[in-house]
Design a protein around this motif. Structure first.
Motif, mmCIF file in Angstrom:
data_model
loop_
_atom_site.group_PDB
_atom_site.id
_atom_site.type_symbol
_atom_site.label_atom_id
_atom_site.label_comp_id
_atom_site.label_asym_id
_atom_site.label_seq_id
_atom_site.Cartn_x
_atom_site.Cartn_y
_atom_site.Cartn_z
ATOM 1 N N ALA A 88 -22.274 -10.457 -3.325
ATOM 2 C CA ALA A 88 -21.463 -10.042 -4.475
ATOM 3 C C ALA A 88 -22.245 -9.107 -5.384
ATOM 4 O O ALA A 88 -21.681 -8.147 -5.929
ATOM 5 N N THR A 89 -23.540 -9.361 -5.535
ATOM 6 C CA THR A 89 -24.372 -8.505 -6.383
ATOM 7 C C THR A 89 -24.390 -7.086 -5.846
ATOM 8 O O THR A 89 -24.240 -6.123 -6.594
ATOM 9 N N PHE A 90 -24.560 -6.947 -4.540
ATOM 10 C CA PHE A 90 -24.592 -5.623 -3.921
ATOM 11 C C PHE A 90 -23.240 -4.933 -4.019
ATOM 12 O O PHE A 90 -23.159 -3.760 -4.376
ATOM 13 N N GLU A 134 -30.976 -8.063 5.102
ATOM 14 C CA GLU A 134 -29.686 -7.926 5.793
ATOM 15 C C GLU A 134 -29.034 -6.581 5.473
ATOM 16 O O GLU A 134 -28.563 -5.878 6.364
ATOM 17 N N ILE A 135 -29.035 -6.224 4.204
ATOM 18 C CA ILE A 135 -28.426 -4.957 3.790
ATOM 19 C C ILE A 135 -29.190 -3.781 4.373
ATOM 20 O O ILE A 135 -28.589 -2.837 4.914
ATOM 21 N N LEU A 136 -30.516 -3.814 4.300
ATOM 22 C CA LEU A 136 -31.322 -2.716 4.830
ATOM 23 C C LEU A 136 -31.156 -2.573 6.337
ATOM 24 O O LEU A 136 -31.159 -1.455 6.863
ATOM 25 N N ARG A 137 -30.984 -3.694 7.043
ATOM 26 C CA ARG A 137 -30.725 -3.631 8.490
ATOM 27 C C ARG A 137 -29.400 -2.912 8.753
ATOM 28 O O ARG A 137 -29.310 -2.031 9.610
ATOM 29 N N ASP A 138 -28.385 -3.261 7.984
ATOM 30 C CA ASP A 138 -27.078 -2.625 8.166
ATOM 31 C C ASP A 138 -27.115 -1.144 7.786
ATOM 32 O O ASP A 138 -26.486 -0.312 8.437
ATOM 33 N N ILE A 139 -27.876 -0.815 6.753
ATOM 34 C CA ILE A 139 -28.027 0.586 6.360
ATOM 35 C C ILE A 139 -28.780 1.361 7.437
ATOM 36 O O ILE A 139 -28.445 2.515 7.736
ATOM 37 N N LEU A 140 -29.769 0.725 8.056
ATOM 38 C CA LEU A 140 -30.493 1.368 9.149
ATOM 39 C C LEU A 140 -29.542 1.719 10.288
ATOM 40 O O LEU A 140 -29.631 2.796 10.873
ATOM 41 N N LEU A 141 -28.619 0.831 10.592
ATOM 42 C CA LEU A 141 -27.627 1.123 11.638
ATOM 43 C C LEU A 141 -26.752 2.311 11.250
ATOM 44 O O LEU A 141 -26.390 3.134 12.098
ATOM 45 N N LEU A 142 -26.417 2.422 9.966
ATOM 46 C CA LEU A 142 -25.649 3.576 9.505
ATOM 47 C C LEU A 142 -26.471 4.859 9.627
ATOM 48 O O LEU A 142 -25.936 5.920 9.967
ATOM 49 N N ARG A 143 -27.764 4.771 9.352
ATOM 50 C CA ARG A 143 -28.650 5.942 9.500
ATOM 51 C C ARG A 143 -28.707 6.389 10.954
ATOM 52 O O ARG A 143 -28.682 7.588 11.247
#
Length: 124
Positions: free
Chosen positions: A61-63, A97-106
């Protein structure tokens, strides 16, 4: 021709999409690239919020709130760092978790860039 793993006839959800909200919003583009998906770097704040909500429907929720309050666009999302997430109040476990998902977007963005180069170099 270059084989890609995004269907040009379907809405494009990022790898490992957990929710169905991404399927409700068409990320269509008018250019070439990998199928008909809109590039992450071109996502609006609203589209990033839809992605965040689909990825983390009952958590982060914070993110999700930070995406809206800090007006995080797709380009800004791709540049997100651990330090920025920490300043937004996201916990260490959630940051990973968020950085892993962002890495996939990259990775997706880079594949689209490589596909553009391939098309430009080898199309007649």
């Amino acid at each position: 021709m270059f084989s890609c793993f995004f269907s040009p006839t379907k809405h494009c959800a990022p790898f490992g999409s957990r929710g169905s909200a991404m399927n409700d919003l068409a990320f269509k583009s008018t250019g070439t690239g990998m199928g008909s998906c809109k590039r992450v770097s071109n996502w609006t704040v609203e589209e990033v919020h839809v992605w965040a909500t689909a990825q983390y429907p009952s958590s982060q929720a914070t993110f999700r709130q930070a995406v809206s309050s800090h007006a995080i666009s797709g380009r800004a999302l791709l540049r997100m760092s651990e330090h920025q997430l920490e300043r937004m109040g996201v916990g260490a476990k959630q940051q990973r978790e968020i950085l892993r998902d962002i890495l996939l977007l990259r990775v997706r963005e880079e594949l689209e860039n490589l596909n553009d180069i391939f098309v430009e170099c080898f199309s007649s």
